[in-house]
Design a protein around this motif. Structure first.
Motif, PDB file in Angstrom:
ATOM      1  N   UNK A   1      -7.257   8.020 -32.841  1.00 45.07           N
ATOM      2  CA  UNK A   1      -6.440   7.848 -34.048  1.00 45.07           C
ATOM      3  C   UNK A   1      -4.978   7.623 -33.710  1.00 45.07           C
ATOM      4  N   UNK A   2      -4.510   8.260 -32.666  1.00 49.04           N
ATOM      5  CA  UNK A   2      -3.096   8.182 -32.307  1.00 49.04           C
ATOM      6  C   UNK A   2      -2.730   6.853 -31.666  1.00 49.04           C
ATOM      7  N   UNK A   3      -3.623   6.329 -30.836  1.00 43.98           N
ATOM      8  CA  UNK A   3      -3.284   5.161 -30.040  1.00 43.98           C
ATOM      9  C   UNK A   3      -3.785   3.833 -30.609  1.00 43.98           C
ATOM     10  N   UNK A   4      -4.845   3.857 -31.423  1.00 45.75           N
ATOM     11  CA  UNK A   4      -5.444   2.608 -31.879  1.00 45.75           C
ATOM     12  C   UNK A   4      -5.416   2.494 -33.391  1.00 45.75           C
ATOM     13  N   UNK A   5      -5.227   1.270 -33.862  1.00 51.36           N
ATOM     14  CA  UNK A   5      -5.278   0.963 -35.284  1.00 51.36           C
ATOM     15  C   UNK A   5      -6.125  -0.293 -35.443  1.00 51.36           C
ATOM     16  N   UNK A   6      -7.358  -0.141 -35.883  1.00 48.32           N
ATOM     17  CA  UNK A   6      -8.307  -1.237 -36.043  1.00 48.32           C
ATOM     18  C   UNK A   6      -8.476  -2.035 -34.750  1.00 48.32           C
ATOM     19  N   UNK A   7      -8.561  -1.349 -33.635  1.00 44.64           N
ATOM     20  CA  UNK A   7      -8.811  -1.988 -32.352  1.00 44.64           C
ATOM     21  C   UNK A   7      -7.588  -2.464 -31.608  1.00 44.64           C
ATOM     22  N   UNK A   8      -6.427  -2.419 -32.240  1.00 44.28           N
ATOM     23  CA  UNK A   8      -5.183  -2.841 -31.586  1.00 44.28           C
ATOM     24  C   UNK A   8      -4.319  -1.606 -31.334  1.00 44.28           C
ATOM     25  N   UNK A   9      -3.404  -1.732 -30.376  1.00 39.37           N
ATOM     26  CA  UNK A   9      -2.515  -0.611 -30.084  1.00 39.37           C
ATOM     27  C   UNK A   9      -1.626  -0.314 -31.276  1.00 39.37           C
ATOM     28  N   UNK A  10      -1.513   0.945 -31.617  1.00 42.34           N
ATOM     29  CA  UNK A  10      -0.695   1.372 -32.752  1.00 42.34           C
ATOM     30  C   UNK A  10       0.775   1.398 -32.317  1.00 42.34           C
ATOM     31  N   UNK A  11       1.676   0.752 -33.096  1.00 39.56           N
ATOM     32  CA  UNK A  11       3.107   0.814 -32.752  1.00 39.56           C
ATOM     33  C   UNK A  11       3.651   2.222 -32.970  1.00 39.56           C
ATOM     34  N   UNK A  12       4.720   2.537 -32.255  1.00 40.24           N
ATOM     35  CA  UNK A  12       5.309   3.876 -32.354  1.00 40.24           C
ATOM     36  C   UNK A  12       5.792   4.126 -33.777  1.00 40.24           C
ATOM     37  N   UNK A  13       5.469   5.287 -34.295  1.00 33.89           N
ATOM     38  CA  UNK A  13       5.874   5.595 -35.659  1.00 33.89           C
ATOM     39  C   UNK A  13       5.537   7.020 -36.038  1.00 33.89           C
ATOM     40  N   UNK A  14       5.190   7.202 -37.306  1.00 31.14           N
ATOM     41  CA  UNK A  14       4.952   8.537 -37.859  1.00 31.14           C
ATOM     42  C   UNK A  14       3.811   9.257 -37.146  1.00 31.14           C
ATOM     43  N   UNK A  15       2.760   8.530 -36.757  1.00 29.17           N
ATOM     44  CA  UNK A  15       1.634   9.148 -36.053  1.00 29.17           C
ATOM     45  C   UNK A  15       2.115   9.857 -34.790  1.00 29.17           C
TER      46      UNK A  15
ATOM     47  N   UNK B   1      -0.174  17.817 -39.952  1.00 27.87           N
ATOM     48  CA  UNK B   1      -0.419  17.146 -41.232  1.00 27.87           C
ATOM     49  C   UNK B   1       0.823  17.181 -42.121  1.00 27.87           C
ATOM     50  N   UNK B   2       1.515  18.325 -42.145  1.00 27.19           N
ATOM     51  CA  UNK B   2       2.722  18.444 -42.967  1.00 27.19           C
ATOM     52  C   UNK B   2       3.815  17.506 -42.458  1.00 27.19           C
ATOM     53  N   UNK B   3       4.011  17.471 -41.147  1.00 25.05           N
ATOM     54  CA  UNK B   3       5.038  16.585 -40.575  1.00 25.05           C
ATOM     55  C   UNK B   3       4.678  15.124 -40.831  1.00 25.05           C
ATOM     56  N   UNK B   4       3.411  14.777 -40.681  1.00 30.59           N
ATOM     57  CA  UNK B   4       2.974  13.405 -40.914  1.00 30.59           C
ATOM     58  C   UNK B   4       3.211  13.003 -42.367  1.00 30.59           C
ATOM     59  N   UNK B   5       2.848  13.890 -43.298  1.00 29.00           N
ATOM     60  CA  UNK B   5       3.066  13.583 -44.728  1.00 29.00           C
ATOM     61  C   UNK B   5       4.554  13.444 -45.024  1.00 29.00           C
ATOM     62  N   UNK B   6       5.365  14.320 -44.447  1.00 27.36           N
ATOM     63  CA  UNK B   6       6.814  14.238 -44.676  1.00 27.36           C
ATOM     64  C   UNK B   6       7.384  12.928 -44.131  1.00 27.36           C
ATOM     65  N   UNK B   7       6.916  12.534 -42.975  1.00 31.86           N
ATOM     66  CA  UNK B   7       7.395  11.276 -42.394  1.00 31.86           C
ATOM     67  C   UNK B   7       6.975  10.073 -43.244  1.00 31.86           C
ATOM     68  N   UNK B   8       5.753  10.103 -43.757  1.00 30.28           N
ATOM     69  CA  UNK B   8       5.318   9.006 -44.610  1.00 30.28           C
ATOM     70  C   UNK B   8       6.123   8.953 -45.900  1.00 30.28           C
ATOM     71  N   UNK B   9       6.405  10.118 -46.474  1.00 29.70           N
ATOM     72  CA  UNK B   9       7.221  10.163 -47.683  1.00 29.70           C
ATOM     73  C   UNK B   9       8.647   9.700 -47.418  1.00 29.70           C
ATOM     74  N   UNK B  10       9.136   9.951 -46.194  1.00 28.15           N
ATOM     75  CA  UNK B  10      10.480   9.513 -45.822  1.00 28.15           C
ATOM     76  C   UNK B  10      10.538   8.029 -45.498  1.00 28.15           C
ATOM     77  N   UNK B  11       9.384   7.392 -45.368  1.00 33.36           N
ATOM     78  CA  UNK B  11       9.337   5.957 -45.114  1.00 33.36           C
ATOM     79  C   UNK B  11       9.332   5.573 -43.655  1.00 33.36           C
ATOM     80  N   UNK B  12       9.000   6.503 -42.787  1.00 29.94           N
ATOM     81  CA  UNK B  12       8.976   6.205 -41.336  1.00 29.94           C
ATOM     82  C   UNK B  12       7.691   5.481 -41.018  1.00 29.94           C
TER      83      UNK B  12
END
Length: 104
Positions: free
Chosen positions: A54-68, A93-104
């Protein structure tokens, strides 16, 4: 109706696989120490595989650095500090939700 039958067959199959270990290794048998040690590591290994995927892949491609990744770093910090898997997962989970709400 066929979908229901497929799910029912899968549930029965999964149950039979799980119960087979109890039947094979009943209470009257001793499990060798190396097997017991290996079985204790199955859960953490499965969890690590799920998290890494989940951390490294997004639909088979490398996930760019971000909230994850930032949430994972926060979770690692909490894990080292508290040594509790429940608190670690909740904090991540709390940090991830906060980052998503912050728009990261």
């Amino acid at each position: 109706m066929t979908t229901f039958l497929i799910f029912t067959a899968a549930a029965i199959g999964t149950y039979l696989i799980r119960i087979s270990g109890i039947v094979i290794f009943g209470r009257d048998r001793d499990i060798p120490p190396r097997v017991e040690q290996a079985l204790q590591l199955v859960g953490p290994a499965a969890m690590a595989a799920i998290v890494a995927n989940s951390l490294l892949l997004d639909e088979g491609a490398w996930r760019p650095f971000g909230a994850w990744h930032l949430a994972a770093l926060a979770a690692v910090g909490v894990a080292l500090w508290r040594r509790s898997s429940g608190v670690t997962m909740a904090a991540g989970a709390v940090v991830f939700a906060a980052l998503l709400l912050a728009g990261v």
